[in-house]
Design a protein around this motif. Structure first.
Motif, PDB file in Angstrom:
ATOM      1  N   LEU B 473       0.853  -1.175   0.000  1.00  0.00           N
ATOM      2  CA  LEU B 473       0.000   0.000   0.000  1.00  0.00           C
ATOM      3  C   LEU B 473       0.895   1.233   0.000  1.00  0.00           C
ATOM      4  O   LEU B 473       1.640   1.463   0.946  1.00  0.00           O
ATOM      5  CB  LEU B 473      -0.896  -0.002   1.248  1.00  0.00           C
ATOM      6  N   ARG B 475       0.762   5.015   0.349  1.00  0.00           N
ATOM      7  CA  ARG B 475      -0.137   6.110   0.711  1.00  0.00           C
ATOM      8  C   ARG B 475       0.524   7.414   0.296  1.00  0.00           C
ATOM      9  O   ARG B 475       1.746   7.537   0.305  1.00  0.00           O
ATOM     10  CB  ARG B 475      -0.418   6.098   2.212  1.00  0.00           C
ATOM     11  N   SER B 493      -4.149   6.928  -2.000  1.00  0.00           N
ATOM     12  CA  SER B 493      -3.248   5.805  -2.227  1.00  0.00           C
ATOM     13  C   SER B 493      -2.928   5.666  -3.704  1.00  0.00           C
ATOM     14  O   SER B 493      -3.597   6.249  -4.555  1.00  0.00           O
ATOM     15  CB  SER B 493      -3.863   4.513  -1.681  1.00  0.00           C
TER      16      SER B 493
END
Lengths: 322, 500
Positions: B473, B475, B493
């Motif tokens: 992920l 961000r 994201s």
């Protein structure tokens, strides 16, 4: 109609089974509401034909709730009550909200495409404004609602994996269809239904016509009964004709099949009560039996059938041990 | 704007002839300044894939990028890839904003991240085993005893209890940032119930829908294996002797803001998504209520905090958990992931000791360094911190300390002096770190394509062994100048492309 036995017995959480029943019922209910609103709009003499508009709260068993909010039944007031009013538990607003919440519960189980379609449909219904119940939009909105559910039905047919959850889904849909058809029929047989004199035959025919069209049964009925309308024959058609997709008889037969599948293939042994009740109901749902009732006994019979359908739902939920 | 195969095939030649990467086209005016840029990679050899990607990006009209962004946003809402925010009586579905310009990680970089994460997860699990058994790490004074035993994440019930493969942290999310020199540094370990993996996979699906022309021919590693790997690990840890273990995901329910992720996990593993009320403990075993009666459950991937898992063992008011679950777990009739009591390992206080913890158990240097962290309990660290107070971030370690943190560069003289006194009075309650200069990535904002700060959370799954999802992920802090990537504060994201 046969499904292959599954490789491994995929268990279904009881709470999810109940949600599946309700998901199907709420979606089906939206289509039925739209059908009834649309056909009433088309066949009512005008927007203030209160007799006709009043039949809708009557079908749904919420006459009192309706009259508490609205002095008169008109296209506007009935449209407002069923299309926009999120405080009315039978409005499409509440139905789609409940359908979506059940779909949310089932989101890991149902297909992604089913969820996506319900989510978008929910957005469309929530965005309805008072404009939707204006005369020039009414039919369009009803059509959108009907088609939204039909899209749901199609996506479900093409994507929902056919294990236990599918059987519960199909049972929910059939329960709702059977229930709605009895309600539709009751609008014409109920003691409160509009009564017409003999010279009002055209008007009377118009109403039978509207009733059959609301159930999408006009053409099929015509094929079976080419001449005019005999009230008890219409009743027989909607109750006992097992070729008609929305008839009570066909839907009960389908429920029976799904219940039997659940019992034999998935080991749901507690379906006995539900199956017994269905057997009795099915026995009553024949042409000769319906015809023998006569129009004065039909309304009590319809009430009885509605009660039995509700109890059948209860029997099935009871087996889930929730 | 489909990119033809001929352009793909010329990839190698193109890269060799191009020596430096200059922003042009849609990226015109893009200037990362002093920050390390994940696409330009100042000072590093140009990567051929990045060069190609940037030229494809630059060739797209800004309008096309914006159209795609709008489409992506609508798509996320329609698909319900959302978290629910409750205010008063209304529930609003919000999306985590998706920036469509991907963050790219080269094979060499990934090699370091992957081995570094595996090393860290090993150390975390060995640390947890140790503190719940022999406590050698405390006896050898590597980590102060009070920090562990007085920690709110520490769980007395775990003492002496063995878990399969000595794995406590089955799912770990490691927050990694990159400094101005391009050095990867661990910012935080998430060893309880790290979230965000659903976005890793959904962002990839989104890229494939709206950016397929940008991806054509690029060798981006797939992230689709996560569900399978997770299920395998959950089966690994199931009680012995169960041939085909039943795994479930335990969620607080549809009103939880992370419910979408719970759905995602159950869906990807093909297993039931249950709530506490669907489970029951009878005869020391855990069962789920199914249409055909009670059915056994062997592994629970729980997305409920320790405190709410079992009203008998922890918070007696919890309505979310399952009565008797912990007792069943202790008897070995069910596995729970992550184990209870892992919170002590991902605590801020312990974080400062992680480099030493890694060395202590593995006799290895950390492959991924921490952010330079000084433990003020130690004399030279305290002296340094006091001398550089105006340029450091000082954080309290024990939650009970609760005096808040100091951001040196933003503090007034008076605030600095006040904090100095506080720090001198109780140095062991503080750690200090330099202010971070996070790397940036080109991001579509109203002004065009501009640099925005990013971080990275890779996900590691551990049953018998550890596997790291090749992706993560990413961000992004969408507001100019801000370092805060949290979704609650304007964070979004990006899809993370790990190259093969």
């Amino acid at each position: 109609m046969d499904t292959l036995p599954t490789q491994r017995a995929n268990p279904l959480i009881s709470r999810h089974a109940e949600s599946t029943l309700w998901l199907a019922r709420y979606m089906e209910r939206i289509e039925n509401q739209a059908r009834i609103l649309d056909v009433t709009n088309t066949f009512a003499r005008d927007a203030d034909d209160t007799q006709n508009w009043l039949s809708i709260p009557r079908i749904n068993g919420d006459l009192a709730a309706f009259l508490k909010k609205h002095a008169q039944a008109t296209q506007r007031s009935v449209g407002e009550f069923y299309l926009l009013d999120s405080a009315n538990s039978t409005s499409v607003q509440v139905c789609i909200g409940a359908a979506r919440e059940n779909a949310r519960t089932l989101r890991a189980l149902i297909s992604t495409e089913m969820w996506l379609q319900i989510n978008v449909f929910h957005g469309m219904i929530r965005a309805l404004t008072p404009e939707a119940i204006m005369a020039d939009h009414f039919t369009t909105v009803c059509t959108q609602l009907k088609e939204g559910v039909q899209e749901h039905t199609g996506v479900t047919e093409g994507t929902l994996y056919r294990d236990q959850a599918w059987h519960f889904y199909m049972i929910g849909r059939s329960l709702e269809r059977a229930d709605q058809t009895t309600r539709l029929l009751d609008t014409r047989f109920h003691s409160l239904a509009p009564q017409f004199a003999a010279n009002d035959a055209d008007l009377d025919a118009g109403h039978w016509n509207a009733l059959l069209r609301a159930a999408a049964g006009y053409q099929a009925y015509r094929r079976e009964h080419p001449n005019g309308y005999v009230p008890m024959e219409v009743a027989g058609f909607l109750l006992a004709n097992t070729a008609f997709p929305r008839s009570v008889g066909l839907n009960l037969a389908q429920i029976e099949w799904h219940l039997t599948q659940l019992r034999t293939r998935y080991g749901l042994r507690r379906m006995g009560t539900a199956l017994e009740r269905l057997e009795d109901l099915n026995a009553a749902m024949t042409y000769p039996n319906v015809l023998s009732l006569g129009s004065d006994k039909l309304s009590p019979f319809l009430d009885f059938v509605q009660g039995q359908i509700a109890d059948l739902h209860g029997d099935i939920v009871e087996t889930l041990g929730l | 704007m489909a990119v033809g195969m001929s352009q793909v095939q010329s990839l190698a030649g193109q890269s060799q002839s191009q020596t430096s990467l200059q922003p042009h086209g849609a990226m015109k005016g893009y200037d990362p300044g002093a920050f390390f840029c994940e696409m330009l990679r100042q000072g590093a050899d140009p990567d051929p894939t990045l060069t190609l990607l940037m030229s494809r990006l630059a060739a797209l009209p800004l309008d096309s990028l914006r159209q795609r962004a709008t489409q992506a946003e609508r798509d996320l809402l329609e698909r319900g890839i959302t978290f629910t925010v409750y205010s008063d009586a209304t529930a609003i579905d919000r999306i985590l904003p998706f920036d469509l310009i991907p963050r790219v990680i080269t094979p060499q970089e990934w090699q370091q991240i992957e081995t570094g994460v595996v090393q860290r997860v090993r150390a975390l699990n060995m640390f947890l085993y140790d503190i719940y058994h022999d406590r050698k790490v405390l006896k050898d004074r590597i980590v102060p005893e009070a920090l562990v035993l007085g920690n709110s994440g520490y769980c007395e019930a775990m003492v002496g209890f063995d878990v399969p493969f000595n794995t406590y942290v089955h799912i770990c999310g490691t927050d990694i940032v990159r400094d101005e020199k391009g050095v990867f540094r661990v910012l935080e370990d998430n060893a309880r119930t790290p979230s965000g993996v659903a976005y890793v996979v959904e962002n990839r699906h989104m890229s494939l829908r709206v950016l397929s022309d940008l991806m054509t021919g690029l060798r981006v590693r797939s992230v689709d294996e996560y569900g399978l790997r997770l299920h395998n690990a959950m089966a690994d840890i199931a009680p012995e002797g169960v041939a085909d273990p039943q795994v479930v995901v335990l969620s607080p329910g549809i009103f939880n803001s992370a419910y979408f992720e719970h759905v995602f996990l159950a869906r990807e593993m093909g297993i039931p998504l249950v709530e506490g009320r669907d489970l029951t403990v009878e005869n020391g075993k855990v069962w789920m209520r199914t249409t055909s009666g009670l059915a056994p459950v062997h592994t629970i991937y729980r997305r409920i905090g320790d405190d709410f898992l079992d009203p008998d063992a922890f918070n007696p008011d919890s309505m979310l958990g399952v009565r008797g679950l912990i007792e069943a777990w202790r008897r070995g009739s069910v596995a729970i992931a992550n184990a209870v009591g892992t919170g002590v390992a991902d605590d801020k206080a312990i974080y400062a000791y992680m480099p030493r913890i890694i060395k202590y158990y593995l006799s290895e240097e950390p492959i991924l360094p921490n952010v330079d962290t000084r433990i003020c309990a130690e004399a030279d660290a305290l002296a340094y911190t006091l001398d550089h107070l105006h340029e450091l971030v000082v954080k309290p370690v024990a939650e009970s300390g609760g005096y808040g943190l100091l951001i040196g560069p933003h503090a007034s003289k008076a605030e600095l002096e006040e904090f100095r006194a506080r720090l001198k009075a109780d140095p062991s309650n503080y750690i200090s770190q330099p202010t971070l200069k996070l790397s940036v990535s080109p991001t579509l904002v109203p002004d065009g394509v501009r640099p925005r700060h990013i971080d990275l959370r890779p996900f590691a799954i551990t049953g018998k062994d550890t596997w790291v999802l090749p992706g993560g992920l990413t961000r992004v802090a969408l507001r100019e100048g801000t370092l805060v990537v949290n979704s609650s504060q304007g964070g979004g994201s990006k899809d993370t492309w790990v190259l093969a």
